[in-house]
Design a protein around this motif. Structure first.
Motif, PDB file in Angstrom:
ATOM      1  N   LEU A 163       2.620  -1.608  33.080  1.00 40.58           N
ATOM      2  CA  LEU A 163       2.301  -3.006  33.389  1.00 40.58           C
ATOM      3  C   LEU A 163       1.000  -3.430  32.712  1.00 40.58           C
ATOM      4  N   LYS A 164      -0.010  -2.572  32.796  1.00 38.43           N
ATOM      5  CA  LYS A 164      -1.321  -2.888  32.219  1.00 38.43           C
ATOM      6  C   LYS A 164      -1.243  -3.028  30.698  1.00 38.43           C
ATOM      7  N   GLN A 165      -0.456  -2.178  30.049  1.00 36.16           N
ATOM      8  CA  GLN A 165      -0.423  -2.148  28.592  1.00 36.16           C
ATOM      9  C   GLN A 165       0.602  -3.085  27.964  1.00 36.16           C
ATOM     10  N   HIS A 166       1.636  -3.499  28.736  1.00 35.81           N
ATOM     11  CA  HIS A 166       2.730  -4.227  28.089  1.00 35.81           C
ATOM     12  C   HIS A 166       3.217  -5.480  28.798  1.00 35.81           C
ATOM     13  N   VAL A 167       2.658  -5.824  29.940  1.00 33.42           N
ATOM     14  CA  VAL A 167       3.130  -7.016  30.652  1.00 33.42           C
ATOM     15  C   VAL A 167       1.945  -7.938  30.894  1.00 33.42           C
ATOM     16  N   ILE A 168       2.145  -9.208  30.583  1.00 34.56           N
ATOM     17  CA  ILE A 168       1.093 -10.195  30.769  1.00 34.56           C
ATOM     18  C   ILE A 168       1.743 -11.476  31.282  1.00 34.56           C
ATOM     19  N   LYS A 169       1.070 -12.140  32.215  1.00 39.65           N
ATOM     20  CA  LYS A 169       1.665 -13.318  32.846  1.00 39.65           C
ATOM     21  C   LYS A 169       1.722 -14.529  31.933  1.00 39.65           C
ATOM     22  N   ASN A 170       0.679 -14.747  31.166  1.00 38.67           N
ATOM     23  CA  ASN A 170       0.611 -15.932  30.331  1.00 38.67           C
ATOM     24  C   ASN A 170      -0.200 -15.592  29.090  1.00 38.67           C
ATOM     25  N   MET A 171       0.391 -15.827  27.926  1.00 38.97           N
ATOM     26  CA  MET A 171      -0.314 -15.486  26.701  1.00 38.97           C
ATOM     27  C   MET A 171       0.258 -16.289  25.545  1.00 38.97           C
ATOM     28  N   LYS A 172      -0.602 -16.641  24.624  1.00 39.01           N
ATOM     29  CA  LYS A 172      -0.223 -17.286  23.367  1.00 39.01           C
ATOM     30  C   LYS A 172      -0.552 -16.318  22.230  1.00 39.01           C
ATOM     31  N   THR A 173      -0.068 -16.599  21.047  1.00 40.67           N
ATOM     32  CA  THR A 173      -0.311 -15.702  19.918  1.00 40.67           C
ATOM     33  C   THR A 173      -1.797 -15.560  19.587  1.00 40.67           C
ATOM     34  N   ASN A 174      -2.600 -16.594  19.901  1.00 42.29           N
ATOM     35  CA  ASN A 174      -4.036 -16.496  19.620  1.00 42.29           C
ATOM     36  C   ASN A 174      -4.805 -15.733  20.707  1.00 42.29           C
ATOM     37  N   GLY A 175      -4.105 -15.159  21.668  1.00 41.67           N
ATOM     38  CA  GLY A 175      -4.760 -14.423  22.747  1.00 41.67           C
ATOM     39  C   GLY A 175      -4.795 -12.922  22.555  1.00 41.67           C
ATOM     40  N   CYS A 176      -4.397 -12.461  21.379  1.00 41.51           N
ATOM     41  CA  CYS A 176      -4.334 -11.012  21.151  1.00 41.51           C
ATOM     42  C   CYS A 176      -5.682 -10.308  21.240  1.00 41.51           C
ATOM     43  N   ASN A 234      19.108  -9.824  29.256  1.00 44.02           N
ATOM     44  CA  ASN A 234      18.574 -11.121  28.838  1.00 44.02           C
ATOM     45  C   ASN A 234      17.379 -10.924  27.908  1.00 44.02           C
ATOM     46  N   SER A 235      17.054 -11.979  27.181  1.00 45.45           N
ATOM     47  CA  SER A 235      15.921 -11.936  26.255  1.00 45.45           C
ATOM     48  C   SER A 235      14.614 -12.267  26.968  1.00 45.45           C
ATOM     49  N   PHE A 236      13.532 -11.740  26.423  1.00 43.42           N
ATOM     50  CA  PHE A 236      12.192 -11.963  26.946  1.00 43.42           C
ATOM     51  C   PHE A 236      11.301 -12.532  25.849  1.00 43.42           C
ATOM     52  N   HIS A 237      10.284 -13.242  26.266  1.00 43.17           N
ATOM     53  CA  HIS A 237       9.250 -13.743  25.359  1.00 43.17           C
ATOM     54  C   HIS A 237       8.288 -12.573  25.119  1.00 43.17           C
ATOM     55  N   VAL A 238       8.106 -12.192  23.865  1.00 46.42           N
ATOM     56  CA  VAL A 238       7.269 -11.042  23.515  1.00 46.42           C
ATOM     57  C   VAL A 238       6.231 -11.477  22.479  1.00 46.42           C
ATOM     58  N   ILE A 239       4.983 -11.080  22.705  1.00 47.66           N
ATOM     59  CA  ILE A 239       3.914 -11.284  21.725  1.00 47.66           C
ATOM     60  C   ILE A 239       3.519  -9.898  21.201  1.00 47.66           C
ATOM     61  N   THR A 240       3.618  -9.727  19.899  1.00 48.53           N
ATOM     62  CA  THR A 240       3.214  -8.466  19.275  1.00 48.53           C
ATOM     63  C   THR A 240       1.884  -8.699  18.573  1.00 48.53           C
ATOM     64  N   CYS A 241       0.899  -7.892  18.947  1.00 45.27           N
ATOM     65  CA  CYS A 241      -0.452  -8.004  18.390  1.00 45.27           C
ATOM     66  C   CYS A 241      -0.628  -6.941  17.307  1.00 45.27           C
ATOM     67  N   ILE A 242      -1.010  -7.395  16.113  1.00 45.01           N
ATOM     68  CA  ILE A 242      -1.152  -6.496  14.966  1.00 45.01           C
ATOM     69  C   ILE A 242      -2.603  -6.531  14.486  1.00 45.01           C
ATOM     70  N   HIS A 243      -3.185  -5.348  14.344  1.00 48.22           N
ATOM     71  CA  HIS A 243      -4.579  -5.235  13.907  1.00 48.22           C
ATOM     72  C   HIS A 243      -4.743  -5.833  12.522  1.00 48.22           C
ATOM     73  N   GLN A 244      -5.781  -6.671  12.339  1.00 46.56           N
ATOM     74  CA  GLN A 244      -5.990  -7.396  11.092  1.00 46.56           C
ATOM     75  C   GLN A 244      -7.219  -6.960  10.318  1.00 46.56           C
ATOM     76  N   LYS A 280      -3.770 -10.337  15.106  1.00 46.03           N
ATOM     77  CA  LYS A 280      -2.961 -11.534  14.888  1.00 46.03           C
ATOM     78  C   LYS A 280      -1.696 -11.362  15.722  1.00 46.03           C
ATOM     79  N   GLY A 281      -1.314 -12.418  16.433  1.00 44.61           N
ATOM     80  CA  GLY A 281      -0.132 -12.345  17.284  1.00 44.61           C
ATOM     81  C   GLY A 281       1.103 -12.887  16.610  1.00 44.61           C
ATOM     82  N   GLN A 282       2.225 -12.219  16.853  1.00 41.65           N
ATOM     83  CA  GLN A 282       3.523 -12.694  16.391  1.00 41.65           C
ATOM     84  C   GLN A 282       4.405 -12.893  17.610  1.00 41.65           C
TER      85      GLN A 282
END
Length: 159
Positions: free
Chosen positions: A44-57, A104-114, A125-127
């Motif tokens: 939960l700590k590493q992979h689940v977040i209640k609210n996030m946008k791509t700029n929140g990585c 079902n599908s989920f909303h996923v943000i993948t954070c990649i080190h830049q 950077k979030g995708q």
């Protein structure tokens, strides 16, 4: 010592091993449940977040607080952790003994080190994507994010 005397001394020992072995089963079961809960909370700590946008990585990745910077991490965006937990039981299909894919599908943000530097501060950077999640489950609890797959599209939708 006769064979009868030898058996008399061995039997109580075997009996004690048998009794203590059975007594240990519930204890080991509780240890496994505790371990599964610890792994679940880490998931939960590493992979689940209640609210996030791509700029929140950058902010979200601070939970790892490590050097070198973690190269990539995915967050399942969901206000209800039970819908993720249900993938292990009623809302997913079993791929293997512990691997499940969500129905079902989920909303996923993948954070990649830049950054060029691998030391703090780490920049990401979030995708954003929508995908069916693949998770490892133990004792009906998700304990590892294994990845995701894009939802199936028909030939008409892919044109």
């Amino acid at each position: 010592m006769s064979q009868k005397e030898n058996m008399a001394s061995v039997c109580p020992t075997l009996f004690l091993i048998f009794i203590f072995g059975w007594a240990a089963v519930p204890v080991m079961s509780e240890i496994n449940k505790s371990s599964n809960k610890d792994q679940y909370h880490k998931f939960l700590k590493q992979h689940v977040i209640k609210n996030m946008k791509t700029n929140g990585c950058d902010n979200a990745m601070k939970i790892f607080d490590r050097t070198p910077c973690k190269p990539i991490n995915s967050f399942i965006v969901s206000e209800d952790i039970n819908v993720i937990k249900d993938v292990c039981t009623t809302a997913g299909s079993t791929c293997s003994s512990e691997l499940h894919i969500s129905n079902n599908s989920f909303h996923v943000i993948t954070c990649i080190h830049q950054g060029r530097s691998n030391s703090s501060p780490c920049t990401y950077k979030g995708q954003e994507s929508t995908k069916k999640i693949i998770i490892t489950c133990k004792g009906e609890l998700p304990v590892h994010y294994a990845g995701g797959v894009a939802p199936h599209t028909s030939a008409e939708e892919s044109v």
